[in-house]
Each structure stands twice: as C-alpha cells, then as structure tokens.
Design a protein around this motif. Structure first.
Motif, PDB file in Angstrom:
ATOM      1  N   GLU A  21       0.822  -1.216   0.000  1.00 21.38           N
ATOM      2  CA  GLU A  21       0.000   0.000   0.000  1.00 21.38           C
ATOM      3  C   GLU A  21       0.853   1.262   0.000  1.00 21.38           C
ATOM      4  O   GLU A  21       0.475   2.269  -0.614  1.00 21.38           O
ATOM      5  CB  GLU A  21      -0.934   0.005   1.216  1.00 21.38           C
ATOM      6  CG  GLU A  21      -1.926   1.151   1.177  1.00 21.38           C
ATOM      7  CD  GLU A  21      -2.863   1.188   2.370  1.00 21.38           C
ATOM      8  OE1 GLU A  21      -3.474   2.234   2.598  1.00 21.38           O
ATOM      9  OE2 GLU A  21      -2.976   0.157   3.068  1.00 21.38           O
ATOM     10  N   ARG A  26      -3.368   5.498  -3.953  1.00 19.67           N
ATOM     11  CA  ARG A  26      -4.691   5.352  -3.366  1.00 19.67           C
ATOM     12  C   ARG A  26      -5.493   6.607  -3.669  1.00 19.67           C
ATOM     13  O   ARG A  26      -5.216   7.666  -3.120  1.00 19.67           O
ATOM     14  CB  ARG A  26      -4.576   5.118  -1.862  1.00 19.67           C
ATOM     15  CG  ARG A  26      -3.940   3.772  -1.504  1.00 19.67           C
ATOM     16  CD  ARG A  26      -3.420   3.757  -0.088  1.00 19.67           C
ATOM     17  NE  ARG A  26      -2.238   4.600   0.042  1.00 19.67           N
ATOM     18  CZ  ARG A  26      -1.995   5.371   1.077  1.00 19.67           C
ATOM     19  NH1 ARG A  26      -2.849   5.439   2.065  1.00 19.67           N
ATOM     20  NH2 ARG A  26      -0.898   6.084   1.130  1.00 19.67           N
ATOM     21  N   VAL A  39      -0.295   4.507   6.208  1.00 20.07           N
ATOM     22  CA  VAL A  39      -1.003   3.573   5.337  1.00 20.07           C
ATOM     23  C   VAL A  39      -2.351   3.203   5.959  1.00 20.07           C
ATOM     24  O   VAL A  39      -2.464   2.983   7.167  1.00 20.07           O
ATOM     25  CB  VAL A  39      -0.158   2.313   5.073  1.00 20.07           C
ATOM     26  CG1 VAL A  39       1.014   2.632   4.172  1.00 20.07           C
ATOM     27  CG2 VAL A  39       0.316   1.679   6.357  1.00 20.07           C
ATOM     28  N   CYS A  41      -4.225   0.489   5.756  1.00 19.36           N
ATOM     29  CA  CYS A  41      -4.479  -0.853   6.292  1.00 19.36           C
ATOM     30  C   CYS A  41      -4.150  -0.935   7.780  1.00 19.36           C
ATOM     31  O   CYS A  41      -4.846  -1.623   8.538  1.00 19.36           O
ATOM     32  CB  CYS A  41      -3.675  -1.893   5.503  1.00 19.36           C
ATOM     33  SG  CYS A  41      -1.889  -1.698   5.574  1.00 19.36           S
TER      34      CYS A  41
END
Length: 370
Positions: A21, A26, A39, A41
């Motif tokens: 990621e 994104r 990040v 996540c």
C-alpha cells in the motif's frame, strides 16, 4: 470488557500489505500529497481491534476457521457473512476522534467502517484536504466541469510544454524539466552550477546521464565511473557532482563554499538553469534529452506572457513566515515570498488554471478543483 488490541495485533498479516500500500496510488487518500502519510491498512486494523471486544474476536476466529481464514481477514476484507454484522454492531454508533488528523488516513478508514468521525488539525491545508476527500460529490458534475476546464485552459498551458522529439521531425510533450541552481563564485567571479550528480535516472541496470559541459544526454551502464561525452569530448564522472550536504565546489577554481552562507553574504537566492527534459512522444514513448535553443526560447516566451498577464492572475500572496517553521530551507535559500517557489512559466500556467477554476459556479466542484 477488553478489546482485541489489548491482547494481540496482526503484524504478520499487515507487514506485506503495508509495504504494497505504501507504494500504491490510493485515489481518495492521494487527493493531495501529504508528508508522512500513514497507510490505511494499519489504521483500519487499529480501529477494528480497538472497538471489537476480544471475546467476539476469538469467537469469530473459531467460526471462520472452516473457511481457512482468520478473524482479521474476515473483518478486514469482509470476506465472511458474520463479519459485517459484527462490524455494524460494534462500530456503527462509535465516534472516532483524530485531534491531529494530517492527511486524514484515520478519518477515511473510520468512515469506511461506518463510524462517525471528528477530525481536527491546526494546519488549514490538512483541514481542506480531508474536507474535500470525504465530502459527497456529484461525479457527473465533476467530470463535466473537468472537461470544460480542460477545453478552456489546457491548450494555453500545454503549448509551453513542448519540445523537439530527438527521434524525428515532430514535437513531443514535456513531462519534467530538470533545473540546477547557479551561483557566482565569490572567489573567481564565474558562474558555477550546484550539480549533486550528473545522473537523471537509473532503471534496469542503466544510468541516464547528462554531460555538464554541453548537456548531451546518454545512457550508460549503472555505476559507470567515467564517461567521455561523444559531442564535446570532455570527461565527467556521473555519480560525482559539485555540490552536496549544504556545500558546493566552484567548477572553475575549486573554491569550497556553503550555499546558505553564500545566500547570506550576497543577499540573493541562487538562480536556476534548465539543462534537461523528460518527454513523452506518442510514436516513441518516454525519453530524456538535453535542452536546446527551442526549449529555452519557449520558456522565455512563457516568461514574457507572464509579465503581460501577472496583474490579472490569482497568484500566491504574501511572505513566507520565518518563525515557527520546521523546515528553514526556503528562507535559507533566499526564497522570501510564496511566488519565489515557482518560476514564471509555472506561475503563468497555475494562474491561468486557477483563474478558470474560480469561474466554476458549483462551490463543491470548484473547491475540489482547487
């Protein structure tokens, strides 16, 4: 009641996901480049582990075992029918507060999980980024406004970012311009350029290098110590330069000086010299080239246009505050006003773009374009 984060945290599962990621684009989180962006996540997992009780987490572990997954996978990816009801039960009415929200990773991930959110930041840029990242938007209206904006202003900007393709008698688009700082040596009085190296890029075992004497661009084996320019016949060392770690060495007389002290003594910011371009040609793809007279004249033309239009362009105003800054470099390098961070061609393009954006009637669309 205890929560899962007090007992365990799935580092093994998160590490490879976080690495991927961190290198990915994104869309919602990359609306604006924000330094030290976290990040998603990791923060999504933190929210799940902080709000779902440990006994529920363990029970889910047992229930999804037959599906050959664990509770974290079921909750994170919502890959099991029991995951969503559990998330709704424990997260739907919770309020997540981030008092230092920065680029808004916590806010975005909490909203994705159905929480209510409160985000606070002293930086108005952070507030604006997060506001525009999460506000509802009519996507059809946004697309239509973008197309109108592109039709209205793009030709007047892109015409100053063209170059001669080295592989034929046609033009290519300029993707990136390489500049080098230039100062006048206080010892010999000659101009010296603050190259830290003569490499433009390294890819697949090859270095793209530029001759500092004539600005010819060539491709050599990565790590090549010495190159003799085919055009001017002069030797240079691609990984060596004349500047680094706040110091520079005059390329003519060898005098060593500190850049910040040079600015302080002269009261001037270093000048900038364009020396190479990265271009995109529809026929031949991406490439690098040294600047030519065409590129210099196109830049000068843009500068002349800027002088004619600058009074009517919405441009950054005011002085860069010297106090309370964690990064002193703009001031240290003689940049005292916000406009000093841009060259005239950039200001012309950005000013024309902002002028067109300000004419968009829908405030939500207008702010997102900003």
């Amino acid at each position: 009641m205890t929560y899962h984060i007090e007992h365990d945290f799935p580092i093994e599962q998160l590490n490879p996901l976080a690495r991927r990621e961190a290198n990915a684009k994104r869309a919602i989180a990359m609306l604006h480049k924000w330094w030290a962006r976290r990040v998603g996540c990791v923060f999504r997992t933190m929210i799940l582990a902080s709000l779902i009780p440990e006994e529920e987490w363990q029970r889910l572990d047992q229930e999804v075992e037959r599906a050959d997954i664990d509770a974290w996978t079921a909750l994170y990816y919502r890959e099991h029918p029991k995951a969503n009801p559990l998330i709704e039960k424990h997260l739907q009415d919770k309020v997540v507060l981030d008092p230092f929200m920065g680029g808004g990773t916590t806010i975005v991930e909490a909203l994705r999980l159905g929480c209510k959110v409160i985000g606070v930041d002293v930086n108005p840029v952070a507030w604006f980024i997060v506001k525009k990242s999460i506000e509802p938007m009519d996507l059809e209206a946004l697309d239509a406004a973008f197309e109108r904006l592109k039709e209205e202003v793009a030709p007047d900007i892109l015409k100053y970012y063209r170059t001669n393709c080295p592989q034929g008698d046609h033009k290519a688009d300029v993707m990136y311009v390489f500049w080098v700082k230039r100062v006048r040596c206080t010892n010999c009085g000659r101009n010296t350029r603050l190259f830290s190296s003569f490499r433009l890029a390294t890819k697949k075992g090859k270095d793209t290098v530029v001759c500092p004497h004539c600005y010819r661009v060539d491709v050599v084996e990565a790590g090549t110590h010495s190159v003799v320019c085919p055009d001017c016949g002069r030797e240079f060392h691609p990984r060596e330069g004349w500047a680094g770690r706040g110091k520079f060495t005059c390329e003519h007389c060898g005098q060593v000086d500190k850049t910040v002290e040079w600015v302080r003594r002269t009261g001037r910011a270093p000048e900038h010299e364009m020396f190479a371009l990265e271009y995109w040609c529809p026929r031949h793809g991406r490439g690098y080239k040294g600047v030519e007279e065409f590129d210099k004249e196109l830049y000068r033309k843009a500068c002349r246009e800027f002088e004619k239009e600058k009074a009517s362009l919405p441009l950054p105003e005011g002085e860069i505050p010297a106090e309370g800054r964690s990064d002193p470099r703009p001031i240290s390098y003689g940049m005292t006003r916000w406009t000093d961070l841009f060259n005239p061609r950039q200001l012309l393009g950005l000013g024309r773009l902002m002028r067109a954006i300000k004419r968009i009637e829908d405030p939500a669309v207008r702010e997102l374009m900003v």
